[in-house]
Design a protein around this motif. Structure first.
Motif, PDB file in Angstrom:
ATOM      1  N   ALA A 192      75.844  54.538  94.910  1.00  0.00           N
ATOM      2  CA  ALA A 192      77.101  55.047  95.361  1.00  0.00           C
ATOM      3  C   ALA A 192      76.618  56.275  96.303  1.00  0.00           C
ATOM      4  CB  ALA A 192      78.093  55.282  94.508  1.00  0.00           C
ATOM      5  N   SER A 193      77.379  56.637  97.249  1.00  0.00           N
ATOM      6  CA  SER A 193      77.232  57.626  98.307  1.00  0.00           C
ATOM      7  C   SER A 193      78.758  58.057  98.836  1.00  0.00           C
ATOM      8  CB  SER A 193      76.421  57.645  99.529  1.00  0.00           C
ATOM      9  OG  SER A 193      76.321  58.515 100.407  1.00  0.00           O
ATOM     10  N   SER A 194      79.107  59.064  98.817  1.00  0.00           N
ATOM     11  CA  SER A 194      80.144  59.914  99.536  1.00  0.00           C
ATOM     12  C   SER A 194      79.859  60.630 100.700  1.00  0.00           C
ATOM     13  CB  SER A 194      81.023  60.873  98.636  1.00  0.00           C
ATOM     14  OG  SER A 194      79.987  61.775  97.980  1.00  0.00           O
ATOM     15  N   ALA A 195      78.537  60.513 101.396  1.00  0.00           N
ATOM     16  CA  ALA A 195      78.100  61.146 102.523  1.00  0.00           C
ATOM     17  C   ALA A 195      79.040  61.185 103.820  1.00  0.00           C
ATOM     18  CB  ALA A 195      76.766  60.864 102.756  1.00  0.00           C
ATOM     19  N   THR A 196      79.418  62.252 104.557  1.00  0.00           N
ATOM     20  CA  THR A 196      80.264  62.038 105.564  1.00  0.00           C
ATOM     21  C   THR A 196      79.408  62.681 106.761  1.00  0.00           C
ATOM     22  OG1 THR A 196      81.025  64.343 105.063  1.00  0.00           O
ATOM     23  CG2 THR A 196      82.303  62.459 104.359  1.00  0.00           C
ATOM     24  N   GLY A 197      80.049  62.369 107.864  1.00  0.00           N
ATOM     25  CA  GLY A 197      79.602  62.842 108.920  1.00  0.00           C
ATOM     26  C   GLY A 197      78.249  61.978 109.659  1.00  0.00           C
ATOM     27  N   ALA A 215      79.992  57.369 104.366  1.00  0.00           N
ATOM     28  CA  ALA A 215      79.338  56.125 103.524  1.00  0.00           C
ATOM     29  C   ALA A 215      79.873  55.834 102.436  1.00  0.00           C
ATOM     30  CB  ALA A 215      77.919  56.832 103.361  1.00  0.00           C
ATOM     31  N   ASN A 216      79.769  54.287 101.824  1.00  0.00           N
ATOM     32  CA  ASN A 216      79.946  54.149 100.628  1.00  0.00           C
ATOM     33  C   ASN A 216      78.721  53.855  99.566  1.00  0.00           C
ATOM     34  OD1 ASN A 216      81.956  51.824 102.494  1.00  0.00           O
ATOM     35  ND2 ASN A 216      83.035  53.464 101.330  1.00  0.00           N
ATOM     36  N   VAL A 217      77.579  53.632 100.417  1.00  0.00           N
ATOM     37  CA  VAL A 217      76.403  53.588  99.521  1.00  0.00           C
ATOM     38  C   VAL A 217      75.367  54.132 100.225  1.00  0.00           C
ATOM     39  CG1 VAL A 217      77.172  51.395  98.247  1.00  0.00           C
ATOM     40  CG2 VAL A 217      76.093  51.172 100.549  1.00  0.00           C
ATOM     41  N   GLU A 218      74.168  54.498  99.617  1.00  0.00           N
ATOM     42  CA  GLU A 218      73.082  54.828 100.243  1.00  0.00           C
ATOM     43  C   GLU A 218      71.828  53.934  99.893  1.00  0.00           C
ATOM     44  OE1 GLU A 218      69.684  58.408  99.524  1.00  0.00           O
ATOM     45  OE2 GLU A 218      71.787  58.985  99.800  1.00  0.00           O
ATOM     46  N   VAL A 219      71.042  53.481 100.675  1.00  0.00           N
ATOM     47  CA  VAL A 219      70.205  52.271 100.381  1.00  0.00           C
ATOM     48  C   VAL A 219      68.753  53.051 100.916  1.00  0.00           C
ATOM     49  CG1 VAL A 219      69.071  50.116 100.858  1.00  0.00           C
ATOM     50  CG2 VAL A 219      71.833  50.398 100.902  1.00  0.00           C
TER      51      VAL A 219
END
Length: 261
Positions: A192-197, A215-219
């Motif tokens: 899971a990820s909460s990255a923005t921009g 972002a919702n996820v990081e792959v």
């Protein structure tokens, strides 16, 4: 007098016969002309677009390569077909066959890759077992993230760039097919990820307009060929499609890699 009447009657019968013959001849001629016109029209209507004929010939070669088990070569043949053609009128059947064949090739290539990895692990023997006892196991499965499993297409397709399509299996196996018929293989982990921009395209518009996303996820993908790591940020577009972006710029005002499912 009777003889004269008989002669006149005979002349009349002959005249009627001649006129009837002319009428039949005219009718036959008209029918033949009509048939010829119809054949010409039919021939013209069924004549094949030169571009379509060329692409169909390429597809036929690619299909034979698939039958022969030469899946990479088959994909290479397919890559010589301009994907823009597939959206043209009259190319519908070709488009269906194209993607069905490409999926068949990828399926067998992925199977071979998995078999190769299994054989490699088996050959590792004790070393592999030792590694497992000292290195924490990583769960590559996309359990709980099925929305990001499946086949992706490279957004903003450019024949001068290698990327064509990307496939992520539920066990984290990744395959990237390229325009030259080659393929890259790797393994992905997801969290899971909460990255923005994060930079991406506004894929719902079908344009090159860029936007920043949450972002919702990081792959994270590790490619087998060089052990290189590549990170993608996954999110859902306004029209409900799953999208992956690496968030990097390309050629000034474009995005390096964006994949849409």
């Amino acid at each position: 007098m009777k003889k004269r009447q008989w002669v006149i009657a005979l002349v009349g019968v002959l005249a009627v016969g001649m006129l009837s013959g002319c009428g039949n001849a005219a009718q036959t001629s008209s029918s033949t002309s009509s048939k010829t016109t119809k054949m010409a029209t039919s021939s013209s209507a069924s004549s094949t677009d030169p571009k379509l004929a060329k692409d169909e010939a390429i597809l036929k070669k690619a299909q034979q390569l698939n039958v022969d088990g030469k899946y990479k070569q088959s994909n290479k043949q397919l890559s010589s077909i301009d994907l823009a053609d597939l959206s043209k009128k009259g190319f519908g059947a070709l488009k269906t066959e194209f993607f069905a064949l490409q999926k068949s090739n990828d399926k067998f290539l992925l199977k071979k890759h998995k078999q190769s990895k299994t054989a490699s692990t088996t050959k590792s023997g004790t070393a592999a077992a030792s590694s497992k006892t000292t290195t924490p196991a990583t769960n590559h499965r996309f359990d709980g993230y099925s929305k990001f499993v499946g086949d992706y297409t490279f957004y903003n397709y450019d024949s001068d760039r290698p990327q064509s399509d990307l496939s992520i299996a539920s066990d984290g196996t990744v395959t990237q097919n390229n325009n030259d018929g080659s393929a890259y293989y790797g393994t992905a982990t997801i969290k899971a990820s909460s990255a923005t921009g994060i930079l991406s395209y506004d894929v719902s518009t079908g344009t090159n307009d860029t936007k920043t996303i949450h972002a919702n996820v990081e792959v994270d993908v590790v490619w087998d060929s060089d052990n290189e790591h590549e990170t993608y940020y996954g999110y859902t577009s306004y029209d409900g499609n799953s999208v992956l972006t690496d968030g990097n710029t390309y050629d000034g005002n474009l995005v390096n890699e964006v994949w849409i499912k």
